[in-house]
Write an enzyme that holds these catalytic residues in place. Structure first.
Site, PDB file in Angstrom:
ATOM      1  CE  LYS A 111      -1.410   1.373   4.032  1.00 30.74           C
ATOM      2  NZ  LYS A 111      -1.015   2.825   4.438  1.00 30.74           N
ATOM      3  CG  ASN A 112       2.686   2.581   3.587  1.00 27.63           C
ATOM      4  OD1 ASN A 112       1.672   2.965   3.328  1.00 27.63           O
ATOM      5  ND2 ASN A 112       3.336   2.367   4.741  1.00 27.63           N
TER       6      ASN A 112
ATOM      7  CB  CYS B 217      -2.915  11.121  12.603  1.00 26.78           C
ATOM      8  SG  CYS B 217      -2.330   9.390  12.353  1.00 26.78           S
TER       9      CYS B 217
ATOM     10  NE  ARG C 176       1.474  10.315  10.198  1.00 26.42           N
ATOM     11  CZ  ARG C 176       1.319   9.060   9.698  1.00 26.42           C
ATOM     12  NH1 ARG C 176       0.155   8.571   9.991  1.00 26.42           N
ATOM     13  NH2 ARG C 176       1.937   8.913   8.630  1.00 26.42           N
TER      14      ARG C 176
ATOM     15  CG  ASP D 124       8.009  20.252   9.460  1.00 25.10           C
ATOM     16  OD1 ASP D 124       7.465  19.509   9.752  1.00 25.10           O
ATOM     17  OD2 ASP D 124       9.057  20.412   9.780  1.00 25.10           O
ATOM     18  CG  LEU D 125      10.827  17.522   7.324  1.00 22.35           C
ATOM     19  CD1 LEU D 125      10.986  16.302   7.709  1.00 22.35           C
ATOM     20  CD2 LEU D 125      12.088  18.462   7.391  1.00 22.35           C
TER      21      LEU D 125
ATOM     22  CG  ASP E 127       4.038   1.567   9.551  1.00 23.80           C
ATOM     23  OD1 ASP E 127       3.856   2.489  10.320  1.00 23.80           O
ATOM     24  OD2 ASP E 127       3.919   1.732   8.195  1.00 23.80           O
TER      25      ASP E 127
ATOM     26  NE  ARG F 182      -6.730   4.420   6.511  1.00 27.06           N
ATOM     27  CZ  ARG F 182      -6.060   5.214   7.192  1.00 27.06           C
ATOM     28  NH1 ARG F 182      -6.299   5.619   8.625  1.00 27.06           N
ATOM     29  NH2 ARG F 182      -5.353   5.660   6.580  1.00 27.06           N
TER      30      ARG F 182
HETATM   31  C1  UD1 Z   1       5.156   7.058   6.044  1.00 25.99           C
HETATM   32  C2  UD1 Z   1       4.330   5.590   5.792  1.00 25.99           C
HETATM   33  C3  UD1 Z   1       3.678   5.307   7.553  1.00 25.99           C
HETATM   34  C4  UD1 Z   1       4.988   5.052   8.275  1.00 25.99           C
HETATM   35  C5  UD1 Z   1       5.990   6.133   8.248  1.00 25.99           C
HETATM   36  C6  UD1 Z   1       7.057   5.983   8.964  1.00 25.99           C
HETATM   37  C7  UD1 Z   1       3.089   5.863   3.920  1.00 25.99           C
HETATM   38  C8  UD1 Z   1       1.809   6.027   3.159  1.00 25.99           C
HETATM   39  N1  UD1 Z   1       2.777   5.986   5.236  1.00 25.99           N
HETATM   40  O1  UD1 Z   1       4.329   7.857   6.671  1.00 25.99           O
HETATM   41  O2  UD1 Z   1       2.946   3.921   7.290  1.00 25.99           O
HETATM   42  O3  UD1 Z   1       4.511   4.752   9.767  1.00 25.99           O
HETATM   43  O4  UD1 Z   1       6.241   6.624   6.863  1.00 25.99           O
HETATM   44  O5  UD1 Z   1       7.999   4.926   8.498  1.00 25.99           O
HETATM   45  O6  UD1 Z   1       4.088   5.587   3.428  1.00 25.99           O
HETATM   46  N2  UD1 Z   1       7.771  14.372  10.196  1.00 25.99           N
HETATM   47  C9  UD1 Z   1       7.925  15.785  10.159  1.00 25.99           C
HETATM   48  N3  UD1 Z   1       7.672  16.562   9.268  1.00 25.99           N
HETATM   49  C10 UD1 Z   1       7.236  16.272   8.179  1.00 25.99           C
HETATM   50  C11 UD1 Z   1       6.907  15.069   7.921  1.00 25.99           C
HETATM   51  C12 UD1 Z   1       7.323  13.885   8.847  1.00 25.99           C
HETATM   52  O7  UD1 Z   1       8.687  16.033  11.341  1.00 25.99           O
HETATM   53  O8  UD1 Z   1       6.986  17.019   7.278  1.00 25.99           O
HETATM   54  C13 UD1 Z   1       8.137  13.418  11.049  1.00 25.99           C
HETATM   55  C14 UD1 Z   1       6.650  12.570  11.367  1.00 25.99           C
HETATM   56  O9  UD1 Z   1       6.228  13.287  12.395  1.00 25.99           O
HETATM   57  C15 UD1 Z   1       7.596  11.326  12.077  1.00 25.99           C
HETATM   58  C16 UD1 Z   1       8.844  11.318  11.322  1.00 25.99           C
HETATM   59  O10 UD1 Z   1       9.126  12.423  10.467  1.00 25.99           O
HETATM   60  O11 UD1 Z   1       8.067  11.675  13.384  1.00 25.99           O
HETATM   61  C17 UD1 Z   1       8.528  10.170  10.103  1.00 25.99           C
HETATM   62  O12 UD1 Z   1       7.454  10.346   9.434  1.00 25.99           O
HETATM   63  P1  UD1 Z   1       7.429  10.314   7.869  1.00 25.99           P
HETATM   64  O13 UD1 Z   1       8.372   9.219   7.352  1.00 25.99           O
HETATM   65  O14 UD1 Z   1       7.076  11.406   7.085  1.00 25.99           O
HETATM   66  O15 UD1 Z   1       5.917   9.383   7.943  1.00 25.99           O
HETATM   67  P2  UD1 Z   1       5.036   9.241   6.840  1.00 25.99           P
HETATM   68  O16 UD1 Z   1       5.731   9.477   5.422  1.00 25.99           O
HETATM   69  O17 UD1 Z   1       3.798  10.344   6.852  1.00 25.99           O
END
Ligand code: UD1
Length: 419
Positions: free
Chosen positions: A21-22, A115, A120, A123-124, A306, A398
């Protein structure tokens, strides 16, 4: 709403792992980078995939989803607005932002909703796209972005919790059509990012370094359609490893790539599984006596967040003290209270959970709070004495394709009933 009724079971047999899925979700978003036809195979039939189909349709794609294969082509009318009613249900939909900006020069994408696994932020994603030259503002719950021209740049994409999978995906997709070279430093190394890069390359993108923290992209003027098959779901495979471990069962996991699961396999062996690899088969033999371990969730190739909840269920029956440190989502512990309702002895303190295992678990009525927590409760139900009822299992739908069918085929006593 449906619930699961689960009884203690020993499992045996083979299980085929579905497509990831991811991996599929960002690849689906990447089809916005072209007007040509794309054919994506191995796409699991899940609620999140159906949501992404609706988002792409609302953005002007025509989609046929048949037998795990997606055919995507462009309609005449195209928009650049991804509405809240669709985006709020699934965070991955935010990664239509990068492709929309790159291809249609503007995007209005709802910010993903709150969530249950904790804050979540995005910003990045925003920083990366801004550094490619996009102008972004957040207004009334939407991210509104414009870019007449995207220009390659050196972008550091590390955050407080390390790399971000979907921010890397968003910036990578936008960079494929930017002018000049982009370097993404502190890129996520997850296999799903590699899969996306391989799909983009099939579309004609010029990328190197995927799977490492430094990805280089040389922008091209256009991308073509492509045919692709997504990788197997390593989280589903890891969940079945946890099932075998917890229930002392012999399960042969078919179709998964074991090299995506090294940290998980190592951890399962420490807890007490015999695991052998034969080609694309992972043979797992659970033992009756499990050992406690310490698990720290980390970005790939570390232990995946996960699978934290599912392995916590295993540790509830491993005699002794285990410690889980959650380094990706420090609040991802909604399953602790539910497992404790089943007799587990888990104490949570901030990002730590101490599991005093081996005391036995009994069936109870419990509530699924999120996707992976739901899987953890199913595992606990398969081990518990008596009847376990798991409410709100729509979370499972999901992210796990035909989970109960697959478990039943292995001999699990599980059935779906109306709540
Ligand atoms: C993806 C996966 C999710 C998994 C996660 C971590 C999908 C659809 N989902 O979610 O199942 O749990 O990776 O392996 O692929 N963060 C920031 N700023 C940002 C974005 C992220 O601080 O802009 C932080 C998040 O809060 C978290 C960490 O970075 O602490 C990693 O999150 P991230 O890798 O972005 O998760 P997703 O890509 O949303």
């Amino acid at each position: 709403m449906d619930k699961f009724v689960v009884y203690k079971s020993t499992l045996k047999g083979e299980v085929e792992i579905s497509g990831s899925k991811n991996s599929a979700l960002p690849i689906m978003a990447a089809t916005l980078l072209t007007d040509q036809e794309c054919r994506i195979a191995g796409v699991p039939d899940l609620a999140d995939i159906r949501t992404m189909i609706r988002i792409l349709e609302s953005l002007g794609k025509e989609i046929v989803f048949d037998g795990n294969v997606l055919f995507v082509k462009a309609k005449k009318k195209k928009t650049h607005v991804a509405p809240y009613r669709l985006v709020r249900t699934m965070r991955a939909s935010f990664c239509v932002l990068g492709p929309l900006l790159a291809r249609r020069k503007k995007a209005k994408v709802s910010l993903p909703g709150g969530c249950v696994i904790g804050a979540r932020p995005v910003d990045l994603h925003i920083k990366g796209l801004q550094e490619l030259g996009a102008h972004l503002i957040v207004q009334k719950g939407y991210c509104i972005a414009e870019a007449n021209i995207l220009r390659g740049n050196h972008i550091f994409l590390g955050g407080t919790f390390g790399s971000s999978v979907l921010a890397t995906a968003n910036v990578l997709m936008a960079a494929t059509l930017a002018k000049g070279e982009t370097v993404i430093e502190y890129a996520a190394c997850e296999p799903e990012v590699v899969d996306l890069a391989l799909f983009l390359k099939k579309m004609g993108a010029v990328i190197e370094g995927e799977g490492t923290p430094l990805i280089r992209v040389r922008g091209v003027s256009s991308l073509s359609g492509a045919e692709f098959k997504v990788i197997a779901d390593r989280i589903e495979a890891g969940t079945f490893i946890a099932v075998a471990l917890a229930t002392s069962s012999n399960i042969i996991i078919k179709g998964a790539n074991h090299s995506h699961l090294t940290s998980v396999i190592e951890t399962a062996k420490k807890i007490g599984a015999d695991i052998t690899i034969e080609g694309s088969k992972i043979k797992v033999k659970g033992k009756s006596l499990l050992k406690p371990v310490n698990i720290v969730t980390l970005s790939y190739p570390g232990f995946p967040t996960d699978l934290q909840a599912q392995f916590m269920s295993c540790l509830c029956i491993a005699k002794g003290l285990s410690l889980i440190t959650e380094k990706i989502y420090p609040d991802r512990f909604m399953h602790v209270a539910e497992l404790n309702r089943m007799g587990a002895r888990i104490q949570r303190n901030g990002p730590y959970a101490i599991i005093d295992g081996g005391g036995g678990i009994f069936g109870a009525e419990v509530m699924a709070s999120d996707l992976r927590a739901s899987a953890a409760l199913v595992i606990a139900g398969l081990v518990a004495e008596g009847k376990t009822e798991i409410l709100r299992i729509y979370h499972l739908d999901r992210g796990y394709e035909k989970l109960e069918e697959k478990l039943k085929k292995l001999g699990a006593k599980i059935k779906r009933e109306k709540q």
